[in-house]
Enzyme design. Structure first.
Site, PDB file in Angstrom:
ATOM      1  CG  ASP A   4      -0.239  -0.344   2.503  1.00  0.00           C
ATOM      2  OD1 ASP A   4       0.621   0.013   2.629  1.00  0.00           O
ATOM      3  OD2 ASP A   4      -0.920  -0.993   3.209  1.00  0.00           O
TER       4      ASP A   4
ATOM      5  CG  ASP B 238       0.703   4.273   4.638  1.00  0.00           C
ATOM      6  OD1 ASP B 238      -0.184   4.018   4.032  1.00  0.00           O
ATOM      7  OD2 ASP B 238       1.261   3.599   5.591  1.00  0.00           O
TER       8      ASP B 238
ATOM      9  CG  ASP C 195       8.140   2.285  13.186  1.00  0.00           C
ATOM     10  OD1 ASP C 195       8.526   2.962  11.916  1.00  0.00           O
ATOM     11  OD2 ASP C 195       7.179   1.530  12.930  1.00  0.00           O
TER      12      ASP C 195
END
Length: 458
Positions: free
Chosen positions: A66, A68, A149
């Site tokens: 996907d 983002d 992260d």
């Protein structure tokens, strides 16, 4: 590479801007819908970047699952620009832009929590453990980069100049194959314990190494996963075990003490030698799942979980038979409920999957009973093939002759003509295999008695 100074990054390191001619990302590899969102945000005066796993995978010449997008537009501003937009999440407020089944996730740049002076819990809220319960503090792209992260997920592709922006040394770590947390590892894991699972997942999926400081706190903080909602852990477990590198990931989960919070029923039956029937079956079903995924074949989570929990199930059914004086079939039915109830406290397996798991398990008791019209009726069962596959897996693990003979019979039966099938069924009348495979005591038909003996020997 061109370099320019950051506005204010906590690391005070310069931003590395990698121009188009020095990186492999091309617009033709980005989905049309993601490009539409990027262009509209950009033309409306907002900053907009492709970010995260999509950029990482493109740089590794992999096809992203996907795309983002990160922007300085607030969720409400994004919604005004796109009629096909809905806002989701309270913990992290996000915009989902819907293009039929394709969803482009748009996040507003995150800012630091320590600069917030008010007590508005709708913006920012931490639990006593350090876990972030709300994270809706917005900031700049530089601040957003250090809030992500891992360094390899903090690379930004800009649609205005097609350049990559690297704020935290992500390109160097990507080239070196290193998984490194941004910031203090223990603090970041306490903010969101799922990051420990993500570290292991990326290491397994991408064939990378977890940097020592990033790895060190994981075993002692693994208990924090018990605070994560079981529904979220179900989704994470699928990503871990159905990534195409599930077996490698499983070994990393065990190494970092992360398997127990997800599958306590299985963990408690691990042996020192790692060679019990359960562990052998677990390894084989994960390798088979990897093979199917790597060859673009479909996999069913229900089958994976049914196989993983098979030996805990029959061990519990045997215990109920011996302690409660129940008939084996009744004990087996109760054991299914107990095993699923306990497992779902850790990861919330949806009912559509637990229903299939029950069918696969119950068919293990029915497959030995082939007389009359039973064999043909069993083959018509929607879950027959999955049940046969589990039977075949069990036979490859256990040394019981009758189980191997049963698999061979069903294999031939499926390949035979109707006339040959009738002959095979008629020959069962004198076949001693028939009685030996029926569960007469303590799960004899399902392998319960033999399994306990094997476990003790292992």
């Amino acid at each position: 590479m061109k370099k320019k100074s950051a506005k204010a990054t906590p690391s005070d390191s310069p931003i590395t801007v990698i121009p188009r001619e020095q990186h492999p990302i091309s617009r033709k590899d980005i989905s049309d819908n993601a490009l539409k969102v990027l262009y509209r945000l950009n033309k409306s005066g907002f900053e907009a970047y492709l970010v995260g796993g999509g950029v990482r995978d493109l740089l590794l010449h992999k096809k992203p699952k996907d795309f983002d997008i990160a922007t300085n537009a607030t969720p409400e501003q994004v919604r005004k620009l796109f009629r096909n937009c809905r806002l989701v999440g309270r913990r992290f407020r996000l915009a989902h832009i819907m293009f039929g089944p394709d969803v482009i996730e748009v996040a507003t740049f995150r800012g630091p929590h320590d600069q917030i002076e008010n007590d508005d819990h709708s913006q920012s809220h931490k639990a006593q453990s350090g876990m972030l319960l709300r994270d809706n503090i917005f900031g700049s792209v530089e601040e957003d980069a250090v809030r992500r992260d891992f360094t390899i997920n903090s690379l930004y592709y800009g649609i205005d100049d097609f350049a990559l922006r690297d704020y935290v040394g992500g390109m160097a770590d990507l080239n070196a194959g290193i998984i490194r947390l941004i910031g203090d590892p223990e603090t970041r894991y306490r903010e969101d314990p799922v990051r420990m699972l993500r570290a292991v997942r990326f290491a397994g999926k991408l064939g990378m190494t977890i940097e020592p400081a990033t790895a060190e706190p994981i075993p002692r903080l693994a208990f924090l996963l018990k605070e994560i909602p079981s529904a979220r852990l179900f989704e994470e477990s699928l990503k871990l075990l159905q990534s195409g590198q599930g077996y490698k990931t499983y070994k990393l989960l065990r190494e970092y003490c992360l398997f127990q919070p997800l599958f306590p029923l299985i963990q408690r039956s691990f042996t020192q030698g790692g060679d019990s029937p359960m562990e052998k079956l677990l390894a084989q079903v994960l390798k088979n799942t990897d093979f199917r995924l790597q060859n673009d074949k479909r996999v069913n989570p229900a089958f994976l979980f049914a196989a993983m929990l098979w030996y805990p199930l029959i061990e519990h059914a045997e215990k109920l038979t011996q302690e409660g004086g129940l008939q084996y079939y009744d004990a087996f039915a109760l054991a299914m409920n107990d095993i699923l109830d306990e497992q779902c406290r850790s990861i919330a397996i949806p009912k559509r999957h637990t229903t299939t798991m029950r069918d696969i398990w119950l068919l293990q008791l029915r497959l030995p009973r082939r007389q009359g019209k039973r064999a043909n009726k069993l083959m018509e069962h929607p879950k027959f093939r999955a049940a046969y596959d589990l039977l075949e897996l069990r036979a490859s693990i256990e040394s019981r002759h009758e189980l191997k003979a049963l698999v061979q019979w069903w294999t031939e039966f499926q390949q035979s003509t109707p006339s040959q099938q009738r002959t095979m069924i008629s020959e069962l009348g004198s076949e001693p295999l028939r009685r030996r495979t029926r569960p007469r005591r303590a799960g004899g038909g399902s392998g319960g008695g033999r399994v306990r003996q094997n476990r003790n020997n292992g």
